[in-house]
Structure formats: structure tokens, C-alpha cells
Design a protein around this motif. Structure first.
Motif, mmCIF file in Angstrom:
data_model
loop_
_atom_site.group_PDB
_atom_site.id
_atom_site.type_symbol
_atom_site.label_atom_id
_atom_site.label_comp_id
_atom_site.label_asym_id
_atom_site.label_seq_id
_atom_site.Cartn_x
_atom_site.Cartn_y
_atom_site.Cartn_z
ATOM 1 N N GLY A 184 47.838 47.036 48.030
ATOM 2 C CA GLY A 184 46.866 47.587 48.204
ATOM 3 C C GLY A 184 46.497 47.641 49.912
ATOM 4 N N PRO A 185 45.527 48.299 50.595
ATOM 5 C CA PRO A 185 45.306 48.274 51.846
ATOM 6 C C PRO A 185 44.593 46.590 52.294
ATOM 7 N N LEU A 186 44.907 46.265 53.477
ATOM 8 C CA LEU A 186 44.656 45.152 53.852
ATOM 9 C C LEU A 186 43.228 45.068 54.647
ATOM 10 N N PRO A 187 42.229 44.248 54.284
ATOM 11 C CA PRO A 187 40.952 44.407 55.083
ATOM 12 C C PRO A 187 41.080 43.955 56.398
ATOM 13 N N ALA A 188 40.287 44.381 57.273
ATOM 14 C CA ALA A 188 40.526 43.972 58.721
ATOM 15 C C ALA A 188 40.371 42.508 58.935
ATOM 16 N N SER A 189 39.940 41.591 57.854
ATOM 17 C CA SER A 189 39.867 40.123 58.179
ATOM 18 C C SER A 189 41.083 39.439 57.738
ATOM 19 N N ALA A 190 42.151 40.351 57.397
ATOM 20 C CA ALA A 190 43.359 39.637 56.705
ATOM 21 C C ALA A 190 44.183 39.056 57.932
ATOM 22 N N ARG A 191 44.541 37.809 57.749
ATOM 23 C CA ARG A 191 45.244 37.290 58.938
ATOM 24 C C ARG A 191 46.284 36.230 58.241
ATOM 25 N N PRO A 192 47.346 35.820 59.022
ATOM 26 C CA PRO A 192 48.419 34.864 58.494
ATOM 27 C C PRO A 192 47.636 33.539 58.304
ATOM 28 N N ASP A 193 47.965 32.790 57.515
ATOM 29 C CA ASP A 193 47.431 31.490 56.835
ATOM 30 C C ASP A 193 45.740 31.468 56.404
ATOM 31 N N LEU A 194 45.359 32.730 55.925
ATOM 32 C CA LEU A 194 43.771 32.739 55.604
ATOM 33 C C LEU A 194 43.929 32.446 54.134
ATOM 34 N N SER A 195 42.921 31.514 53.776
ATOM 35 C CA SER A 195 42.918 30.959 52.312
ATOM 36 C C SER A 195 42.518 31.992 51.548
ATOM 37 N N ASP A 228 42.218 33.398 46.983
ATOM 38 C CA ASP A 228 42.228 33.239 45.550
ATOM 39 C C ASP A 228 42.923 34.224 44.954
ATOM 40 N N GLY A 229 43.710 34.001 44.112
ATOM 41 C CA GLY A 229 44.605 34.985 43.520
ATOM 42 C C GLY A 229 44.319 35.034 41.870
ATOM 43 N N THR A 230 44.257 36.184 41.084
ATOM 44 C CA THR A 230 44.139 36.243 39.782
ATOM 45 C C THR A 230 45.442 37.039 39.165
ATOM 46 N N ILE A 231 45.969 36.366 38.526
ATOM 47 C CA ILE A 231 47.219 37.291 37.981
ATOM 48 C C ILE A 231 46.916 37.569 36.499
ATOM 49 N N GLU A 232 46.763 38.938 36.237
ATOM 50 C CA GLU A 232 46.793 39.467 34.714
ATOM 51 C C GLU A 232 48.140 39.197 33.923
ATOM 52 N N LEU A 233 47.808 38.284 32.916
ATOM 53 C CA LEU A 233 49.101 38.150 32.090
ATOM 54 C C LEU A 233 49.344 39.354 30.962
ATOM 55 N N GLU A 234 48.149 39.507 30.238
ATOM 56 C CA GLU A 234 47.952 40.473 29.155
ATOM 57 C C GLU A 234 46.912 40.719 28.270
ATOM 58 N N ARG A 235 46.577 41.849 27.848
ATOM 59 C CA ARG A 235 45.403 42.276 27.322
ATOM 60 C C ARG A 235 45.577 42.123 25.821
ATOM 61 N N LEU A 236 44.659 41.214 25.303
ATOM 62 C CA LEU A 236 44.718 41.245 24.000
ATOM 63 C C LEU A 236 43.525 42.058 23.264
ATOM 64 N N VAL A 237 44.042 42.609 21.970
ATOM 65 C CA VAL A 237 43.135 43.537 21.490
ATOM 66 C C VAL A 237 42.509 42.781 19.874
ATOM 67 N N ASN A 238 41.242 42.928 19.659
ATOM 68 C CA ASN A 238 40.492 42.606 18.527
ATOM 69 C C ASN A 238 40.977 41.262 18.153
ATOM 70 N N VAL A 239 40.480 40.296 19.289
ATOM 71 C CA VAL A 239 40.741 38.591 18.879
ATOM 72 C C VAL A 239 39.428 38.124 19.136
ATOM 73 N N ASP A 246 41.793 37.445 46.274
ATOM 74 C CA ASP A 246 40.435 37.692 46.978
ATOM 75 C C ASP A 246 40.579 37.176 48.269
ATOM 76 N N THR A 247 40.081 37.902 49.238
ATOM 77 C CA THR A 247 40.166 37.088 50.768
ATOM 78 C C THR A 247 38.669 36.594 51.075
ATOM 79 N N ARG A 248 37.797 36.733 50.140
ATOM 80 C CA ARG A 248 36.478 36.386 50.216
ATOM 81 C C ARG A 248 35.696 37.689 51.453
ATOM 82 N N ASN A 249 36.424 38.616 51.746
ATOM 83 C CA ASN A 249 35.857 39.758 52.333
ATOM 84 C C ASN A 249 36.405 41.102 51.758
ATOM 85 N N GLY A 250 36.858 40.844 50.715
ATOM 86 C CA GLY A 250 37.549 42.252 50.071
ATOM 87 C C GLY A 250 38.547 41.813 49.172
ATOM 88 N N ILE A 251 38.963 42.572 48.069
ATOM 89 C CA ILE A 251 39.917 42.322 47.095
ATOM 90 C C ILE A 251 41.087 43.192 47.484
#
Length: 418
Positions: free
Chosen positions: A323-334, A336-347, A293-298
Motif C-alpha cells: 500500500g501507499p506509504l504515509p508521509a511519516s514513514a521513515r527507516p527504523d520507525l517502530s 505494529d503488524g497484524t498478520i491475517e492467518l485465516e477466516r473461520l466460518v461458524n465457530v 500500523d505506523t500510528r499515523n496510518g495503516i
């Protein structure tokens, strides 16, 4: 008329007073004992300030979240080519530069003088080569002239010999004169062959001397070019296309060879560096999908590298952006990243408590059926995600629990909710 009281009346009065006092003491003791046996009143929690979630059953997505920055994968550090003094900085950090863009101009009087001396040496060597060629050509022509003279004498002597041979047969020329003519022709022939051989050898020598001088000129020309390139390199260029991220020198500063004076990055080759807590890194694996999340696009990506060692309680995880980079993507831009570990079923799962981690047993306040009270319940948690956690034991589907911070109520087993 006053009637005198008897002693019996006084005794009754005293007994009645003592009885009342005794009854009062007993009553006060009973009240005190009863109050001591009462449980403390349950505290009240405002529903508006609490976070209440319902236990659900179904699929649960396990994720890990971390913050970080976008960093370029292609970075070129530009070193100082030689000793020099910074004279000019034509561009500043943040601008786009090309391969030939001059970033810093240095000065080195000694190198400039050496370049001029090398140019003069080339010109002097070229003049020497021309003089040598002229001298050798003159010597060659002198030798050719000598050969021509000997050749003429040889031809004349041979004609004389032919004439003497004819006259000798007629007895008109003595044998001695005929022998002298023959010897003269032989001598001139020998001289002619020797001079021709000398001319051939002189030609080879001339070629060798000219080649040697030409090699000397080429050597000096290469040295002069090197010196000139060194002076030209004092105009430090980007060497690649990209964004100038940093200029690490100032005008007037003296630099040494190899000192990094600037940094150029390719903005099209970005990756994300996420900081993941060491308590959550165990389930992160290469190739897992990541949403940045670049705060201007995922931007979609995947785990490319995991730092082998922790730094200040976190691991650095490199994410390759697919994926494609948004126009706001720049080096050193802060980001947030979300890593998908696994998908649990019926828990069985619920929102992640503010004070609980996965694989722990914690006390959660479970609401009663009418929602007016909450009782502390020991709950065993399983695998956790960013905002949810698996329930192993202690709760059932549909239960409502308080997942906000209730540390201030640790001394109570039951609370009121309003």
C-alpha cells in the motif's frame, strides 16, 4: 429467725449446677462441630475490575500480532576508499543526499604526492614523444635529401649514357668509355633503389617508435588519471540518492580501506520487520495479508520472508509493503503488524483469556443466569487469534465468562460477582 438448711438442699443445688455445666459443654461442642462443617465463604469479585465476555457463534478472524520496525530494502554501505584521516564531515545523519553529495572528506598526503608525480611523468613523456617525432622527421628528411641527390646523379648519368650510346654508334666514343657510362648508370640505379628501400623501412620504424612512445604516454596518462581519481575519491560521496542514516567516523579519525564509514538508505523502498513469538509462528505463511500500523496510518502488505531460526524467542518476519506509504514513514520507525492467518466460518468463540493459550484446557469462571455468581468451568480451547479464541468444549453460545486474570482465585470454585 434463721433456719438451718439441711444437707438435702445442698445436694440439689450441686446437681443443678453440674447439669447446667454439662448442657453448656454439649452446646459448645455442637456449635464447634457445626462451624467446622461449614464451607468457606465465597470471595467477591468487583464487576468493574473484571473483563467479562459473551460466547458467540459465527465467523472468526485468526490473526497474529507483532511489533517491529520499518527498514529500507535498498541500503548502501559506503566504505573508505583508502587509508586516510577524516578532515571534514559536511553532512550529518538524517539529511537527504544525492548521488554526488560529499559525506566525508579524507586526506592522504602520500596519495596526493603520487598523483602529482604521475602528472609530471605524463608531461615528461609527452615532451619525449615530441622530441622523438622531431628527430625522426629530421632523419627522414636527411634521407630523402640523399635520395634526391642520388636521383639527380642517376638522371645525369643516364643522359650521359644516352649521349655516349649515340656517339658510340657513330664511332666517336670508344667502347671502354661506353661501358664505364653504362656501369655508372647501373651503380647509381642500384644506390637509388637501396636508399628508397631504406627510406621505406625507416618510415615503418619511425611509425613504430612514435606508436611506442604514444603508448607510453597513454599508459602514464591512465596512471595519472587513476591517481587523480584516487585523490578525488578521498571526498567520499553518497553514490546514490536517499537518506543518510549513519556516519560511523569522527573528525581526526584514521580509517583503513574497506571500513564502513556511512550508510545511505532509500526511504521509498521500505519493508516491515516484525517479531512474532515462536509459539505463534507455526501458522504464518508466505503471501498472507498484513496490516502495518505506523500510528499515523495503516499500510497494507504481505508476508515476504520468514526467518528460519528463532532469536530470543521470536522469529523475524519480513513484510513487503504493497500500500501507499504515509508521509511519516521513515527507516527504523517502530510499527505494529497484524498478520491475517485465516477466516473461520461458524465457530464458537470468545475473547482470549488473559491466562490461556490455544489448544489448551483451562478453568474459566462462568457467570450464573442472574450474574451474581460465577462457577469455575473446565473449557477446552481451540485455535486462537490476537483477541479471540475458539471454544471446543465446556461452553455454549450466550454464556458469559470472566476472561481477565483470576489467578488470585485459583483456590475457589465459586465466587460472588457484584
Amino acid at each position: 429467725m434463721d433456719i438451718k438448711r439441711t444437707g438435702k438442699s445442698k445436694l440439689k443445688k450441686r446437681l443443678r449446677t453440674a447439669g447446667l455445666i454439662g448442657i453448656g459443654v454439649v452446646a459448645i461442642g455442637g456449635i464447634t462441630f457445626g462451624l467446622a462443617r461449614l464451607k468457606p465463604a465465597a470471595p467477591t469479585l468487583e464487576r468493574a475490575t473484571a473483563v467479562i465476555d459473551t460466547v458467540k457463534r459465527g465467523p472468526m478472524l485468526r490473526e497474529v500480532r507483532g511489533n517491529g520496525t520499518l527498514v529500507p530494502q535498498l541500503v548502501r554501505y559506503i566504505p573508505a576508499p583508502a587509508d586516510g584521516r577524516v578532515e571534514k564531515i559536511p553532512v550529518q545523519a538524517g539529511v537527504e543526499v544525492g548521488n554526488g553529495t560529499v559525506i566525508v572528506e579524507l586526506s592522504n598526503p602520500q596519495m596526493e604526492q603520487e598523483a602529482m608525480d604521475a602528472e609530471f611523468q605524463v608531461k615528461a613523456a609527452q615532451a619525449d614523444a615530441e622530441s622523438l617525432r622531431t628527430r625522426l622527421e629530421s632523419e627522414s628528411m636527411t634521407q630523402q635529401s640523399a635520395i634526391a641527390g642520388i636521383n639527380a646523379e642517376y638522371s645525369q648519368a643516364k643522359l650521359q649514357l644516352d649521349s655516349d650510346e649515340v656517339l658510340g654508334k657513330q664511332g666517336l666514343v670508344p667502347d671502354l668509355l661506353l661501358k664505364i657510362s653504362r656501369m655508372h648508370v647501373q651503380e647509381l640505379g642500384n644506390r637509388l633503389r637501396v636508399e628508397q628501400q631504406r627510406l621505406a623501412i625507416s618510415g615503418k620504424s619511425t611509425k613504430a617508435q612514435i606508436n611506442a612512445q604514444e603508448s607510453r604516454v597513454q599508459q602514464l596518462r591512465a596512471l595519472a588519471k587513476l591517481k587523480k581519481d584516487q585523490v578525488e575519491a578521498l571526498k567520499v560521496r553518497a553514490g546514490t540518492s536517499g537518506v543518510l542514516q549513519q556516519v560511523a567516523v569522527q573528525v581526526g579519525q584514521q580509517v583503513t580501506p574497506g571500513l564502513n564509514i556511512a550508510r545511505v538508505a532509500d526511504p521509498a523502498s521500505l519493508k516491515a520487520e516484525l517479531k512474532i513469538a515462536e509459539t505463534q509462528i507455526k501458522d504464518v505463511k508466505l503471501g498472507q495479508p498484513v496490516a502495518v500500523d505506523t500510528r499515523n496510518g495503516i499500510i497494507q502488505g504481505e508476508v515476504q520472508r520468514i526467518d528460519p531460526a528463532a532469536r530470543e524467542g521470536t522469529f523475524i518476519v519480513d513484510v513487503a509493503l504493497t500500500g501507499p506509504l504515509p508521509a511519516s514513514a521513515r527507516p527504523d520507525l517502530s510499527v505494529d503488524g497484524t498478520i491475517e492467518l485465516e477466516r473461520l466460518v461458524n465457530v464458537l468463540y470468545v475473547g482470549r483469556p488473559a491466562f490461556g493459550q490455544g489448544q489448551q484446557t483451562v478453568g474459566l469462571f462462568r457467570l450464573s443466569a442472574d450474574g451474581q455468581e460465577a462457577v469455575r468451568t473446565q473449557v477446552t480451547l481451540g485455535r486462537s487469534s490476537v483477541s479471540t479464541v475458539e471454544i471446543i468444549n465446556g461452553l455454549k453460545e450466550g454464556d458469559q465468562v470472566i476472561i481477565s486474570d483470576t489467578s488470585a482465585l485459583d483456590n475457589y470454585e465459586r465466587i460472588r460477582v457484584r
